[in-house]
Design a protein around this motif. Structure first.
Motif, short mmCIF file in Angstrom:
data_model
loop_
_atom_site.label_atom_id
_atom_site.label_comp_id
_atom_site.label_asym_id
_atom_site.label_seq_id
_atom_site.Cartn_x
_atom_site.Cartn_y
_atom_site.Cartn_z
N LEU A 46 -109.38 67.35 -68.37
CA LEU A 46 -110.26 68.53 -68.32
C LEU A 46 -109.73 69.52 -67.30
CD1 LEU A 46 -113.86 66.98 -68.51
CD2 LEU A 46 -112.77 68.48 -70.19
N LEU A 47 -109.24 69.01 -66.16
CA LEU A 47 -108.67 69.88 -65.13
C LEU A 47 -107.43 70.60 -65.64
CD1 LEU A 47 -108.96 67.61 -61.96
CD2 LEU A 47 -110.15 69.77 -62.36
N ILE A 48 -106.57 69.83 -66.33
CA ILE A 48 -105.34 70.42 -66.85
C ILE A 48 -105.68 71.49 -67.87
CG2 ILE A 48 -103.26 69.96 -68.23
CD1 ILE A 48 -103.20 67.16 -66.93
N LYS A 49 -106.66 71.20 -68.74
CA LYS A 49 -107.03 72.18 -69.76
C LYS A 49 -107.57 73.45 -69.11
CE LYS A 49 -109.00 72.91 -74.27
NZ LYS A 49 -109.32 74.29 -74.01
N LYS A 50 -108.41 73.25 -68.07
CA LYS A 50 -108.98 74.43 -67.42
C LYS A 50 -107.88 75.25 -66.75
CE LYS A 50 -112.80 76.10 -64.65
NZ LYS A 50 -113.92 75.83 -63.76
N ALA A 51 -106.96 74.56 -66.06
CA ALA A 51 -105.85 75.27 -65.41
C ALA A 51 -105.02 76.01 -66.46
CB ALA A 51 -104.99 74.28 -64.63
N GLN A 52 -104.78 75.37 -67.59
CA GLN A 52 -103.98 75.98 -68.64
C GLN A 52 -104.69 77.19 -69.24
OE1 GLN A 52 -100.98 75.70 -69.50
NE2 GLN A 52 -101.01 76.92 -71.38
N ASP A 53 -106.01 77.06 -69.45
CA ASP A 53 -106.77 78.16 -70.03
C ASP A 53 -106.75 79.38 -69.12
OD1 ASP A 53 -109.38 76.13 -71.62
OD2 ASP A 53 -107.38 76.75 -72.29
N THR A 54 -106.79 79.14 -67.80
CA THR A 54 -106.83 80.27 -66.87
C THR A 54 -105.45 80.84 -66.60
OG1 THR A 54 -107.26 78.51 -65.27
CG2 THR A 54 -108.96 80.15 -65.54
N LYS A 55 -104.41 79.98 -66.62
CA LYS A 55 -103.12 80.49 -66.15
C LYS A 55 -102.01 80.54 -67.18
CE LYS A 55 -103.45 80.44 -61.51
NZ LYS A 55 -102.50 80.62 -60.43
N SER A 56 -102.25 79.99 -68.36
CA SER A 56 -101.26 80.05 -69.45
C SER A 56 -99.85 79.64 -69.03
CB SER A 56 -101.20 81.47 -70.03
OG SER A 56 -102.44 81.82 -70.51
N PHE A 57 -99.71 78.43 -68.60
CA PHE A 57 -98.38 77.93 -68.24
C PHE A 57 -97.53 77.79 -69.51
CE2 PHE A 57 -99.28 77.23 -63.91
CZ PHE A 57 -100.59 76.78 -63.83
N THR A 58 -96.21 77.90 -69.34
CA THR A 58 -95.33 77.69 -70.49
C THR A 58 -94.93 76.23 -70.61
OG1 THR A 58 -93.42 78.19 -69.09
CG2 THR A 58 -94.34 80.00 -70.41
N HIS A 59 -94.95 75.54 -69.47
CA HIS A 59 -94.58 74.13 -69.46
C HIS A 59 -95.55 73.37 -68.57
CE1 HIS A 59 -90.82 76.25 -70.33
NE2 HIS A 59 -90.37 75.15 -70.91
N ILE A 60 -95.93 72.19 -69.00
CA ILE A 60 -96.77 71.29 -68.20
C ILE A 60 -96.03 69.98 -68.07
CG2 ILE A 60 -98.97 70.07 -68.05
CD1 ILE A 60 -100.21 72.30 -69.72
N LEU A 61 -95.76 69.56 -66.84
CA LEU A 61 -94.97 68.34 -66.63
C LEU A 61 -95.77 67.30 -65.84
CD1 LEU A 61 -92.81 70.81 -66.73
CD2 LEU A 61 -91.27 69.17 -65.72
N ALA A 62 -95.46 66.04 -66.11
CA ALA A 62 -96.07 64.95 -65.34
C ALA A 62 -95.04 63.84 -65.28
CB ALA A 62 -97.34 64.45 -66.03
N PRO A 63 -95.13 62.95 -64.28
CA PRO A 63 -94.19 61.83 -64.25
C PRO A 63 -94.46 60.88 -65.41
CG PRO A 63 -95.86 61.59 -62.54
CD PRO A 63 -96.10 62.91 -63.18
N GLY A 64 -93.42 60.25 -65.92
CA GLY A 64 -93.57 59.33 -67.03
C GLY A 64 -93.98 57.94 -66.57
N THR A 65 -94.92 57.90 -65.69
CA THR A 65 -95.45 56.64 -65.16
C THR A 65 -96.68 56.27 -65.99
OG1 THR A 65 -96.79 57.97 -63.68
CG2 THR A 65 -94.73 57.11 -62.79
#
Lengths: 282, 260
Positions: A46-65
């Protein structure tokens, strides 16, 4: 990995209240401090979606853990993007390399999504250097908390030893160790080398050591400078978790064990004799 | 409780795969195929829930997407104890080359919303050993807005929901899924899958398998991540055997330079 992708802005989504935002990789230009009561997938996505909705990132990365792999595909589905997991190389803004078939094949992949969601294999990239940071800091809060799941308790290993995924030396034990007590020998060797201790699936399944020590296709992938495989036969699935190690040593009294096919140095001796001798002489 | 279990037909875990010289993918001709090991664990967990009177499981449905040989995979799931099967037929490769996790997750969503009312629990393996993506479970949960519990090592009923102990990067944690429906992805230590006994294999032949064509679902099947090339990783330099610990230490120190 983000730095290799592009020279544009990099924003860090942080849920750790004690993060020192003055000491970060200089390429990070913004930190979003998010209030999260837990790190469950439902909360984080939900946090990621909200951040994405407000800031329109082109790439979203996370560790493959396990942490990233739990959250990222859910978040990606919520923003309707098909993620690329376990990226081991970045060739451009939309082109990546990822392993398939337990790393026995590599795929060059081009993402056609407008928002590229990637999980990154940490052993495949150098750590970004920390430095004096002038990153701007923003706050992010959820309008309401998710009620789908709740955190109950954690049962986690605490250790003073280096972390398995990032240690520069790893000593791993397999079925040949015969029981959990014998792993003390490997901890002794690892301590001499300032390394971490891992295990094959067989050792974990037999109850010798806990599951977070498992190295392999479905365990942790490690790529240390030195990997010493003790009493490990070398099944495909184990190799997939360690074959990118710079130097591989195998100690196994079975000369036919497949591990010798990837080992740079092989010692076909009884590990109960070789390991104490090695530890003593180091 | 009505359970939907995903089962994938993949290259058998013991097979050493070869990449085709044309760079177009792993060679699957005449290669032994089996049910993905983590899907076996998912089927076993579903059947165990069915055998648990407290779970009140009305039906366990196994779902597979792939070529006609998926019927064999479904028959194995039925022989292990699933009640019914659903086969979505396609000749597209499901090992990441053509059909990818996002399309599979969308198909699951279509089955749940349009074909099978009242699914309470989706059980899938944590990853398929061919594509190694591990995305379908969380993607289905995200699309449906359902709770998820990934890398499950233990699943218990808890009121209207579940108590799941799941594997993490540093051990395990226990989470509560407050209510169903939910998605659970199954990790290695959740259970030990049973062998299908001969009487159950015979019984499975009489169980129903519904077949649908993949085109009949309104799902975009184009891979969003185009595979430009598949190649083998660079081979390691051949190693040597050393005679004793002293030689090993010498080599590590002076040749490999990994010791002080």
């Amino acid at each position: 990995a983000a730095q290799k992708l592009h020279s544009g802005t990099i924003t860090l989504l942080n849920t750790n209240p004690s993060l020192d935002t003055s000491n970060l990789p200089p390429s990070v230009s913004c930190v979003i401090n998010a209030k999260a009561k837990d790190s469950l997938a439902e909360t984080m996505s939900l946090l990621i979606k909200k951040a994405q909705d407000t800031k329109s990132f082109t790439h979203i990365l996370a560790p493959g853990t396990k942490f990233g792999s739990n959250i990222l595909p859910r978040a990606a589905a919520m923003i309707d993007s098909s993620p690329v997991s376990d990226v081991i190389d970045v060739l451009g803004e939309d082109t990546f390399i990822r392993p398939i078939y337990a790393g026995n094949a590599l795929a060059k992949v081009q993402s056609t999504e407008s928002v590229k969601v990637l999980s990154v294999r940490s052993t495949a990239f150098d750590k970004a250097e920390l430095g004096a940071s002038s990153a701007t800091v923003e706050e992010l809060e959820m309008d309401e908390e998710q009620t789908l799941t709740e955190f109950v308790s954690a049962n986690e290993s605490q250790s003073d030893r280096p972390e398995l995924s990032s240690a520069s030396v790893v000593v791993s034990g397999g079925r040949g160790m015969k029981d959990g007590d014998n792993f003390e020998m490997l901890f002794g060797l690892a301590d001499k080398l300032n390394g971490a201790v891992g295990a094959s699936r067989a050792a974990v399944d037999a109850g010798f050591v806990p599951n977070d020590m498992q190295v392999g296709q479905t365990g942790k992938v490690v790529a240390p400078d030195l990997y010493i495989a003790v009493g490990i036969s070398g099944a495909i699935q184990h190799l997939s978790g360690m074959k990118d190690s710079k130097t591989i040593v195998a100690i196994n009294n079975d000369a036919e064990a497949p591990i010798f096919q990837v080992a740079d140095y092989g010692l076909t001796q009884d590990l109960f004799k070789a390991v104490p001798e090695l530890t003593e002489k180091l | 409780m009505k359970i939907l279990v995903g089962v994938k037909r993949v290259v058998d875990y013991a097979v050493k795969v070869r990449v085709g010289a044309d760079g177009a993918g792993v060679n699957l001709k005449n290669v032994k195929m089996s049910m993905n090991p983590f899907c076996e664990i998912a089927v076993e967990e579903a059947v165990k829930l069915k055998e648990n009177k407290d779970a009140k499981v009305s039906e366990v449905i196994a779902l597979s997407v792939g070529p006609k040989q998926c019927q064999e995979t479904l028959r194995t799931a039925l022989a292990m104890g699933c009640d019914r099967g659903i086969h979505i037929t396609t000749d597209k490769r499901t090992d990441y080359m053509e059909l990818q996790s996002d399309a599979i997750a969308k198909l699951f969503q279509k089955v749940i919303e349009e074909k099978e009312e009242g699914i309470d629990l989706v059980l899938v393996g944590k990853q398929a050993i061919d594509s190694d993506c591990g995305q379908v479970g969380p993607a289905v949960a995200g699309r449906m807005g359902w709770p998820q519990a990934t890398f499950a090592a233990k699943v218990d009923l808890d009121g209207d929901g579940l108590l799941v102990e799941r594997e993490t990067d540093s051990g395990t944690e226990t989470i509560k899924v407050n209510s169903l429906p939910a998605v659970v992805t199954c990790d290695l230590r959740l259970n030990t899958p049973r062998y299908a006994t001969l009487p159950n294999i015979m019984k499975a032949k009489k169980k129903k398998v519904d077949t649908y064509k993949i085109e009949d679902f309104d799902v975009d099947l184009e891979p969003k991540n185009k595979i430009l090339e598949v190649f083998e990783p660079p081979p390691r330099k051949e190693g040597i055997l050393v005679d004793d610990v002293n030689t090993l230490i010498d080599k590590l120190r002076n040749e490999a330079s990994v010791l002080q």
